[in-house]
Design a protein around this motif. Sequence first.
Motif, mmCIF file in Angstrom:
data_model
loop_
_atom_site.group_PDB
_atom_site.id
_atom_site.type_symbol
_atom_site.label_atom_id
_atom_site.label_comp_id
_atom_site.label_asym_id
_atom_site.label_seq_id
_atom_site.Cartn_x
_atom_site.Cartn_y
_atom_site.Cartn_z
ATOM 1 N N GLU A 1 -0.598 5.542 -4.338
ATOM 2 C CA GLU A 1 0.038 4.454 -3.344
ATOM 3 C C GLU A 1 0.514 3.055 -3.630
ATOM 4 O O GLU A 1 1.009 2.435 -3.119
ATOM 5 C CB GLU A 1 -1.189 4.676 -2.133
ATOM 6 N N ALA A 2 -0.244 2.533 -4.573
ATOM 7 C CA ALA A 2 -0.251 1.122 -5.115
ATOM 8 C C ALA A 2 1.075 0.615 -5.794
ATOM 9 O O ALA A 2 1.335 0.790 -6.908
ATOM 10 C CB ALA A 2 -1.383 0.759 -5.861
ATOM 11 N N TYR B 1 0.787 -1.269 0.048
ATOM 12 C CA TYR B 1 0.027 -0.121 -0.020
ATOM 13 C C TYR B 1 0.891 1.449 -0.132
ATOM 14 O O TYR B 1 0.134 2.440 0.275
ATOM 15 C CB TYR B 1 -0.993 -0.167 1.154
ATOM 16 N N VAL C 1 -6.078 -0.473 -2.118
ATOM 17 C CA VAL C 1 -5.089 0.253 -1.264
ATOM 18 C C VAL C 1 -5.874 0.760 -0.178
ATOM 19 O O VAL C 1 -5.354 1.283 0.813
ATOM 20 C CB VAL C 1 -4.367 1.388 -1.759
#
Length: 198
Positions: free
Chosen positions: A141-142, A113, A186
Motif C-alpha cells: 500500500e505505501a 496510503y 499505512v
Amino acid sequence: KSGSSRSIIPSASASSGLRRSNGRRGRCWTRDHHARTNSPRVISPAGGWGVSSETIVASVRFTTAFCHAEVAGSSGEALAKADVVCTATTASSPVFADGDLLADVHINAVGAYTPEMQEIPAETIARAKVVIDHHASSMAEAGDLIIPMNEGRIGKDHIYVELGEIAAGLKPGRTTDDGVTLFKSVGLAIQDVATAVK
C-alpha cells in the motif's frame, strides 16, 4: 503510532514540528507533539490547503492552548525550522523538496496510503533510516516506498525495521543525532488498539 515513533526515533533536541495537514490527523498530531516536547512549536506553511493562515493558527490553538502556532511563508521556510515533520495528505507527488530538510529531521509520513500516492520525495526515502508499521501492508500500500522501489532507487532491504521491534527493544531506533529518520505508516488496526491501551 506516529507519536510512538517520535518518542523512539527523534533527535534528542527535537521541539519544533511542521504539520502538513489541516484535518483531523493534523490536529491529533499537534496534541501528541505538545505532549512529547518541552518547548513545543508547530509550524504550518501558508497555502496549499485552500485555507487562510488565520485558519491554520486557529486550528492549532483549538487543539491545544499551550503549543505555539506559527505560519511560515513557504514550505521551504517551515522545513528550515522543523525538527519533526508530519505529513498526512492524499498527495500524488511529494509535498516538499528533499533539500529543504534539516540534517537530523524525523518524519512521520502517515498519508499516501495507496501505491499511486506519494507525499515524500524519493531522495528523502533513499537517504533515510526507514521504519514501518507492518511489512506486508507497507509493501502492498505505501506509495512512498513502492514508487522509489519501482524506480530502482531502493530495494526492500532499505527498510530498517518495523516499529514494534524498536518498541520491544529488539533493535535500536536513532543511534546518533545526525541523519534523517522516517516512520511510514499505512495503518494497522491492532497497533492502533495496542497504542491506545498503553
